[in-house]
Write an enzyme that holds these catalytic residues in place. Structure first.
Site, PDB file in Angstrom:
ATOM      1  N   SER A  44       0.819  -1.208   0.000  1.00 33.01           N
ATOM      2  CA  SER A  44       0.000   0.000   0.000  1.00 33.01           C
ATOM      3  C   SER A  44       0.853   1.258   0.000  1.00 33.01           C
ATOM      4  CB  SER A  44      -0.874   0.005   1.244  1.00 33.01           C
ATOM      5  OG  SER A  44      -0.060   0.033   2.407  1.00 33.01           O
ATOM      6  N   TYR A  80      11.488   2.251   0.125  1.00 33.41           N
ATOM      7  CA  TYR A  80      10.736   0.989   0.197  1.00 33.41           C
ATOM      8  C   TYR A  80       9.599   0.998  -0.820  1.00 33.41           C
ATOM      9  CZ  TYR A  80       7.565  -2.583   1.983  1.00 33.41           C
ATOM     10  OH  TYR A  80       6.726  -3.666   2.096  1.00 33.41           O
ATOM     11  N   LYS A  84       9.034  -1.386  -4.155  1.00 32.80           N
ATOM     12  CA  LYS A  84       7.823  -2.210  -4.309  1.00 32.80           C
ATOM     13  C   LYS A  84       7.099  -1.869  -5.609  1.00 32.80           C
ATOM     14  CE  LYS A  84       7.553  -5.215  -1.095  1.00 32.80           C
ATOM     15  NZ  LYS A  84       7.363  -6.624  -1.458  1.00 32.80           N
ATOM     16  N   ASN A  86      -0.773  -2.951   5.522  1.00 32.85           N
ATOM     17  CA  ASN A  86      -0.408  -3.149   6.938  1.00 32.85           C
ATOM     18  C   ASN A  86      -0.903  -4.467   7.541  1.00 32.85           C
ATOM     19  OD1 ASN A  86      -0.174  -0.122   6.406  1.00 32.85           O
ATOM     20  ND2 ASN A  86       0.847  -0.372   8.373  1.00 32.85           N
TER      21      ASN A  86
HETATM   22  C1  UD1 Z   1       4.196   0.357   5.382  1.00 29.58           C
HETATM   23  C2  UD1 Z   1       3.092   0.053   4.403  1.00 29.58           C
HETATM   24  C3  UD1 Z   1       2.653  -1.379   4.514  1.00 29.58           C
HETATM   25  C4  UD1 Z   1       3.863  -2.309   4.427  1.00 29.58           C
HETATM   26  C5  UD1 Z   1       4.851  -1.943   5.515  1.00 29.58           C
HETATM   27  C6  UD1 Z   1       6.084  -2.816   5.468  1.00 29.58           C
HETATM   28  C7  UD1 Z   1       1.939   2.191   4.244  1.00 29.58           C
HETATM   29  C8  UD1 Z   1       0.679   2.933   4.453  1.00 29.58           C
HETATM   30  N1  UD1 Z   1       1.956   0.918   4.653  1.00 29.58           N
HETATM   31  O1  UD1 Z   1       3.681   0.305   6.643  1.00 29.58           O
HETATM   32  O2  UD1 Z   1       1.758  -1.691   3.472  1.00 29.58           O
HETATM   33  O3  UD1 Z   1       3.448  -3.587   4.603  1.00 29.58           O
HETATM   34  O4  UD1 Z   1       5.239  -0.607   5.305  1.00 29.58           O
HETATM   35  O5  UD1 Z   1       6.956  -2.469   6.487  1.00 29.58           O
HETATM   36  O6  UD1 Z   1       2.876   2.695   3.690  1.00 29.58           O
HETATM   37  N2  UD1 Z   1       4.793   3.717  14.411  1.00 29.58           N
HETATM   38  C9  UD1 Z   1       4.744   4.226  15.699  1.00 29.58           C
HETATM   39  N3  UD1 Z   1       5.443   3.596  16.668  1.00 29.58           N
HETATM   40  C10 UD1 Z   1       6.194   2.475  16.431  1.00 29.58           C
HETATM   41  C11 UD1 Z   1       6.236   1.948  15.115  1.00 29.58           C
HETATM   42  C12 UD1 Z   1       5.513   2.599  14.137  1.00 29.58           C
HETATM   43  O7  UD1 Z   1       4.101   5.244  15.954  1.00 29.58           O
HETATM   44  O8  UD1 Z   1       6.813   1.962  17.368  1.00 29.58           O
HETATM   45  C13 UD1 Z   1       3.985   4.385  13.373  1.00 29.58           C
HETATM   46  C14 UD1 Z   1       4.682   4.639  12.059  1.00 29.58           C
HETATM   47  O9  UD1 Z   1       5.379   5.867  12.075  1.00 29.58           O
HETATM   48  C15 UD1 Z   1       3.486   4.629  11.111  1.00 29.58           C
HETATM   49  C16 UD1 Z   1       2.534   3.595  11.720  1.00 29.58           C
HETATM   50  O10 UD1 Z   1       2.935   3.479  13.080  1.00 29.58           O
HETATM   51  O11 UD1 Z   1       2.853   5.888  11.106  1.00 29.58           O
HETATM   52  C17 UD1 Z   1       2.634   2.230  11.077  1.00 29.58           C
HETATM   53  O12 UD1 Z   1       4.011   1.879  10.967  1.00 29.58           O
HETATM   54  P1  UD1 Z   1       4.509   0.441  10.474  1.00 29.58           P
HETATM   55  O13 UD1 Z   1       3.824  -0.599  11.215  1.00 29.58           O
HETATM   56  O14 UD1 Z   1       5.986   0.498  10.474  1.00 29.58           O
HETATM   57  O15 UD1 Z   1       3.968   0.336   9.014  1.00 29.58           O
HETATM   58  P2  UD1 Z   1       3.849   1.404   7.775  1.00 29.58           P
HETATM   59  O16 UD1 Z   1       5.095   2.166   7.632  1.00 29.58           O
HETATM   60  O17 UD1 Z   1       2.554   2.103   7.853  1.00 29.58           O
END
Ligand code: UD1
Length: 312
Positions: A119, A142, A146, A171
């Protein structure tokens, strides 16, 4: 059918390999076992052939596709944040690995190639739900890697008549997602932090939202892709069509774990997408896909798994 799952010892790949074995397919896994673990395949150990190797290495790729009819290419180095820190590593593991697997598959006469897209390729597009006909605008290395993979799949369909399909995962979360790195998925990090009585970290204001998709839905989408007709390199969202903010996620987890929903707030991460929600109508049309496990149900199963794992 003889099927190759790359990254089959990893989080999503091992769930898929298991489901394929249970449906009677002969499954080979190609995995470099850096983040993947043999233990993830414990339930089907006797029925899966594990080839240790690297998808970006042409010799390993060739060895893995021999005699195979369908490839599910799940291997990747995920994480937007990690790719911001090391773009070249991300490129090799995501873009280069995909083209090497495609070349090996073409040369071995593989009929169908299904790819774990992301995504993240959409970036911060205006409007709510992300639809496949919107022009992608990746915000991180990344996402660029992809997206390159997707382009290669479409071109391989057009040039060589391979049946290819990109499934854009949104996600994904669930059992076996490794919480062991700061780059791990947010649900795995929040859950394990709370179980270990540490304070989770939120990057930004916590109002960013995600279409968190339980892993069984993704497996189901892939199984449907095995049978679907008319695969010509399309890219299709695989998600639930609902999104929640990180603050809502945190509260839901705190409730389930009987903890306080407090977090340490840090600056937003570079390359982060603000809102991510999928339109899943194309997946319905092309694959007959409906999400079967809702977010709350998936969260309950996931929390149970991390709880059991934490028990000495
Ligand atoms: C992204 C992709 C997803 C992919 C993944 C692979 C998007 C929308 N999604 O996920 O499809 O499978 O990469 O890695 O681009 N966060 C916190 N605290 C933490 C860790 C993360 O606040 O400890 C926040 C991040 O900044 C982000 C959200 O949580 O805003 C989700 O993060 P994460 O789970 O790493 O996934 P995405 O980067 O959204």
């Amino acid at each position: 059918m003889k099927i190759l799952v790359t990254g089959g010892a990893g989080f999503i790949g091992s769930h898929l390999a298991e489901a394929l074995v249970r449906r009677g397919h002969r499954v080979r896994v190609l995995d470099n076992l850096l983040s993947g673990r043999r233990e993830n395949l414990r339930a089907v150990r006797a029925d899966v052939e594990v080839v240790r190797g690297d998808c970006a290495d042409p010799a390993d790729a060739r060895r893995a596709v021999r005699g195979v009819e369908v490839v599910f290419h799940e291997a990747a180095v995920p994480s937007v944040a990690r790719s911001v820190a090391d773009p070249a590593l991300s490129h090799r593991a995501n873009a280069t690995a995909t083209v090497e697997m495609l070349v090996a598959a073409r040369d071995a006469g593989v009929r169908r190639f299904v790819y774990a897209g992301s995504s993240s390729v959409y970036g911060d597009l205006r409007g709510r739900a992300k639809r496949e006909d919107m022009a992608p605008r990746p915000l991180s290395p990344y996402a660029v890697g992809k997206l390159m993979g997707e382009h290669y799949l479409r071109v391989f369909a057009e040039l060589y008549g391979m049946e290819t399909l990109t499934l854009r995962y949104f996600n994904v979360f669930g059992p076996r997602q490794d919480p062991g790195s700061p780059y791990s998925g947010v649900i795995s990090l929040f859950t394990t932090a709370m179980l270990e009585r540490r304070t989770p970290v939120i990057y930004g204001d916590g109002r960013q939202s995600r279409d968190f998709t339980y892993v069984d839905n993704v497996v189901d989408g892939n199984l449907r892709a095995l049978r679907a007709k008319g695969l010509t390199g399309q890219a299709v969202n695989l998600a639930t069509g609902r999104s929640v903010t990180l603050l809502v996620l945190l509260r839901a987890l705190a409730r389930r774990l009987g903890r306080q929903g407090r977090a340490r707030m840090l600056a937003p991460r570079a390359g982060d997408v603000r809102h991510s929600l999928a339109d899943v109508r194309l997946a319905r049309r092309l694959l007959g896909y409906y999400p079967t496990v809702e977010f709350e149900d998936g969260l309950a199963r996931t929390v149970d798994w991390y709880r059991q794992r934490a028990r000495p």
